[in-house]
Design a protein around this motif. Structure first.
Motif, short mmCIF file in Angstrom:
data_model
loop_
_atom_site.label_atom_id
_atom_site.label_comp_id
_atom_site.label_asym_id
_atom_site.label_seq_id
_atom_site.Cartn_x
_atom_site.Cartn_y
_atom_site.Cartn_z
N UNK A 66 12.11 37.47 86.54
CA UNK A 66 11.20 36.54 87.26
C UNK A 66 10.96 37.31 88.62
N UNK A 67 11.99 37.60 89.15
CA UNK A 67 11.93 38.10 90.47
C UNK A 67 11.39 39.62 90.36
N UNK A 68 12.07 40.39 89.63
CA UNK A 68 11.35 41.56 89.40
C UNK A 68 9.77 41.49 89.14
N UNK A 69 9.28 40.79 87.98
CA UNK A 69 7.95 40.70 87.89
C UNK A 69 7.28 40.24 89.19
N UNK A 74 3.17 42.06 92.86
CA UNK A 74 2.60 42.22 94.18
C UNK A 74 2.34 43.71 94.49
N UNK A 75 3.11 44.60 93.81
CA UNK A 75 2.66 46.37 94.08
C UNK A 75 1.57 46.44 93.12
N UNK A 76 1.24 45.94 91.95
CA UNK A 76 0.02 46.13 91.09
C UNK A 76 -1.39 45.49 92.00
N UNK A 77 -0.84 44.44 92.26
CA UNK A 77 -2.10 43.94 93.24
C UNK A 77 -2.67 44.63 94.39
N UNK A 78 -1.48 45.22 95.13
CA UNK A 78 -1.91 46.04 96.43
C UNK A 78 -2.66 47.36 95.83
N UNK A 79 -2.05 47.69 94.68
CA UNK A 79 -2.81 49.16 94.15
C UNK A 79 -4.23 48.67 93.74
N UNK A 172 1.78 38.79 84.58
CA UNK A 172 1.53 37.26 84.85
C UNK A 172 2.01 36.55 83.46
N UNK A 173 1.59 36.96 82.56
CA UNK A 173 1.84 36.25 81.24
C UNK A 173 3.38 36.35 81.13
N UNK A 174 4.15 37.45 81.38
CA UNK A 174 5.55 37.54 81.29
C UNK A 174 6.26 36.57 82.28
N UNK A 175 5.82 36.61 83.58
CA UNK A 175 6.23 35.65 84.45
C UNK A 175 6.16 34.16 83.92
N UNK A 176 4.93 33.77 83.52
CA UNK A 176 4.87 32.48 82.85
C UNK A 176 5.64 32.25 81.67
N UNK A 177 6.05 33.24 80.87
CA UNK A 177 6.96 33.00 79.49
C UNK A 177 8.43 32.87 80.10
N UNK A 178 8.47 33.55 81.15
CA UNK A 178 10.30 33.41 82.00
C UNK A 178 10.44 32.18 82.41
N UNK A 179 9.46 31.61 83.12
CA UNK A 179 9.35 30.31 83.92
C UNK A 179 9.66 29.25 82.80
N UNK A 180 8.74 29.38 81.61
CA UNK A 180 9.01 28.39 80.44
C UNK A 180 10.48 28.39 79.94
N UNK A 181 11.06 29.65 79.79
CA UNK A 181 12.31 29.75 79.16
C UNK A 181 13.29 29.16 80.19
N UNK A 182 13.19 29.37 81.49
CA UNK A 182 13.90 28.97 82.63
C UNK A 182 14.18 27.37 82.64
#
Length: 403
Positions: A66-69, A74-79, A172-182
């Motif tokens: 989640x932290x890496x995502x 943030x990097x992609x949003x900046x790009x 964003x989808x992966x982040x949501x998935x990880x949070x559900x797992x957590x």
């Protein structure tokens, strides 16, 4: 080791031996030894501890993901923002070039020329004709090249924008998935904690058993050895309150040091209020690392709370603790225990030396640092603290020597 410490250890040994013998000789009223009862409880507790450690490991990994995502997002949003700005600049430039072209065409129309051909045909003489031809050729070529370049750039930037947008959606989808797992893992962990609490209560009723006494004795002796290593290791003055009080905190909070005699032994470590091992600097190279220095430095963090995904003295998970200790000596280890299990050279249980990494499970879901006398220092599980424990576990999967 001073005489007082030796005498305390002897008293502790006698106390453990006596207590263990008495319980081993007693019956539970049904003709069966209570030793078998505590053995069963300990095995159940160890099984649950393994499950909890596995969950802790999974939770920490998900938190890292989640932290890496978040960083990637943030990097992609900046790009994407930068790409949008470049796209706008290209569109503005393209529109400017188009406007200049339209202005020229309008000027020619006003002057009676509807095309570049008209400009050429209105030449006054041969020299003027040649001059106009060359000028028109340059203008047309320049306009075409400019417009082509700008259109190509516009197309490229639009494609990059779409690509980045797609990547952002995936993250964003992966982040949501990880949070559900957590969330699921945290719920599972809460269930495990209730079971462990129940087993802890039952174990305390039988805490004078020979098995528990043997383990506590092993850990107590290891704690004395660690204290000796701390005393002999190089020291530096520090203002780090956590490092100064780590051993004292450990003696007050470590649940496996519950007997009065054992507490006396381990709490003697509080007298060492200076951080051990050499300071982390450019002089800290792998060539100067000793096993004792690793153990001495690691012992500064006894009593530090377990924190999912923790990698600092504010709180550690098992692999974060090991990584932090070794990093102090300029040794870089992977972040998670499964990857740490592949570093260095393998060491069997019988050949373990202080400072070796010890792993549990394959792939590993728990890791610690061997301190000698069949014990290791580790960040065990959530709700617990960094402490010394016996390495005598059924899920021990090997050691690694990293120097």
């Amino acid at each position: 080791m001073n005489k007082k410490t030796v005498s305390v250890l002897i008293a502790l040994t006698l106390a453990f031996s006596t207590g263990g013998s008495v319980l081993a000789a007693s019956n539970n009223g049904n003709g069966t030894s209570s030793t078998s009862s505590i053995t069963a409880v300990n095995q159940q507790k160890q099984d649950l501890q393994i499950k909890v450690e596995k969950l802790d490991d999974q939770i920490s990994q998900v938190m890292n993901q989640i932290s890496q995502n978040k960083k990637d997002i943030e990097n992609i949003s900046s790009n994407i923002s930068a790409n949008k700005q470049k796209l706008k600049e290209s569109e503005d430039s393209l529109n400017t070039q188009k406007q200049l072209l339209n202005d020229r065409m309008r000027a020619m129309y006003i002057n009676g020329n509807s095309s570049y051909l008209g400009v050429i045909l209105n030449s006054t003489d041969v020299n003027d004709f040649i001059s106009r031809v060359e000028t028109v050729k340059k203008i047309v070529s320049s306009d075409k090249q400019t417009i082509a370049d700008l259109k190509a750039k516009q197309t490229q930037l639009a494609q990059e924008k779409q690509t980045l947008s797609n990547q952002s959606g995936k993250l964003l989808a992966l982040k949501t998935d990880n949070e559900n797992k957590l969330n699921k893992l945290e719920n599972d962990k809460a269930t495990q904690n209730k079971l462990i609490a129940s087993l802890d209560k039952k174990e305390k009723e039988l805490e004078t058993s020979a098995e528990n006494a043997k383990e506590k004795k092993t850990v107590a002796v290891a704690a004395i050895n660690v204290q000796k290593i701390r005393n002999d290791a190089p020291k530096i003055t520090t203002t780090d309150t956590k490092s100064q009080t780590a051993v004292k905190t450990y003696s007050q909070t470590a649940d496996h040091v519950s007997s009065e005699k054992t507490s006396q032994i381990v709490s003697s470590q509080a007298s060492n209020t200076q951080a051990t091992a050499s300071n982390q600097s450019s002089s800290n190279t792998q060539s100067t690392v000793s096993s004792n220095s690793i153990v001495a430095y690691a012992s500064n963090f006894l009593g530090t709370p377990y924190v999912w995904g923790g990698t600092t003295p504010a709180g550690f998970d098992c692999s974060g603790f090991v990584q932090y200790v070794y990093a102090h000596f300029g040794i870089s280890l992977p972040r998670v225990s499964q990857d740490q299990q592949n570093v260095g050279t393998p060491v069997s249980r019988s050949d373990l030396q202080p400072g070796d990494l010890v792993f549990f499970g394959s792939p590993a879901y728990h890791v610690g640092i061997y301190v000698g006398n069949g014990s290791y220092i580790n960040a065990p599980k959530t709700g617990d603290v960094v402490k010394i424990a016996s390495v005598d576990r059924s899920d021990f999967s090997g050691g690694r020597r990293v120097k």
